[in-house]
Design an enzyme around this catalytic site. Sequence first.
Site, short mmCIF file in Angstrom:
data_model
loop_
_atom_site.label_atom_id
_atom_site.label_comp_id
_atom_site.label_asym_id
_atom_site.label_seq_id
_atom_site.Cartn_x
_atom_site.Cartn_y
_atom_site.Cartn_z
CB SER A 104 5.23 -3.20 2.47
OG SER A 104 4.43 -4.35 2.29
CE LYS B 105 8.37 -3.36 6.98
NZ LYS B 105 8.52 -4.61 6.24
#
Length: 473
Positions: free
Chosen positions: A290, A296
């Site tokens: 991300s 992420k």
Amino acid sequence: MGNKVMSKDKKGGSKKLWGGRFAGATAASVEAFTASIHYDSRLYKYDIAGSRAHATMLADHGLLSREELEAIVAGLMAIEAEIEAGTFAFRQDLEDIHMNIEKALVDRIGAAGARLHSARSRNDQVALDLRLYLRDECDRLVELLDAVRRAFVVLARKYLGQVMPGYTHLQRAQPVLISHHMLAYYEMFGRDRERLVDCRKRINIMPLGAAALAGTGLPIDRQQVADLLGFAAITANSMDSTGDRDFAIEFVSCCTLIQLHLSRLSEELVLWSSQEFSFVDIADRFCTGSSIMPQKKNPDIPELIRGKTGRVVGSLMTLCTLLKGLPLTYNRDLQEDKEPVFDTVDTVSASLAITAELLANLVFNTGRMEEATRTGFMTATDLADYLVLKNVPFREAHGIVGRVVAFCIEKGCELIDLTLEDMGQFSAVIGKDVFEVLSVQGSVNSRISAGGTALQRVEEALDLAEYNIGIRL
Ligand code: ARG
């Protein structure tokens, strides 16, 4: 291909191959609107192969001299080489791939080139090209499907004996073998393969010789053209030959099912790679991060495959709508068939290829999967079946086990944690042999019905799959 599409001949001329009855030139806006060369150039190889076969047949029937045939074949080969080298100048004013190649041939070899279009129309020519193209794409897709099926078989072998929860309604239902789940996909993609192979039979029929729509009075041999191009048969009706696109719809509908199956798999991979499940680890090189959240690791590949399913379904709708209400035979509407077909081929091919790669790098978290089978009362059906074998009617057994489960929920434990005394309150027929039945392995291995998840059944299915996919002789 580095070929450019130009709107006009370098010399500025734009005399159409069909220009005889026209006094004025075509408006530029019309040329731009009607051209298909920017996408149907993809068919060049098939257009050239079709023209070579057609010319050979024309020469054998006295419609071309041997010298003319030689000039045509040499000219077509030179054009093919130019297109492949990226040096061919496609022209928008020549509309499509058929006229671009024909005009280039006439420019190159003169009079002989002008005889090639005898006993042929673009209406049967485009049907031929599309059939040749889709025949090849069926074969390519079957290979890609087999790579995915093989990856499932490899996973099934690798994890043989390991358990996971099987779900209905996405609620834990009954324990199954991971291999059983993998082989379920093997079956799904096997049906997709069968459908493509079957669809190919209806594609592999030769339409040339229908000419514009009614056939031709020139002495041709359609069977010879079919033989030269490796078709299984010739089409039976000239009007159907030029107006038919159901082979294309059938192909895209086969592809739609493939993509739907890929999408279901993708959904499972997205779920399984979430922290909530943590069943699989998708290799780093198949994930992305991300731009804002440093922690992420996103499963973009399966998400995109799931997302791309929309375009394939959309293409199927486009083609169905295109054919709906279309009178016989050829209508220019049919030129709109190619983009959805091409987009489908590209989308499904890319999705299959990346799925095979992803599966080959997939790692199951077997500990976590096994752990998940131990909660959720997943052997409740086994307990009911146990009672049935002790002569309790199934409906009564279902009620008893329901009450046992409610008792467990109240106590905050699983079925396997109950004592014989606990269970004795609900049924007098429960003996100590019940504990084997309540264990996850016992549950899995009891499911020996044909097609069931017992180790023995899954091993048989796996052996057969390995044999069919060519891993085992
Ligand atoms: N570009 C056309 C297509 O894709 C080829 C056939 C055109 N035939 C015609 N009579 N205009 O359908």
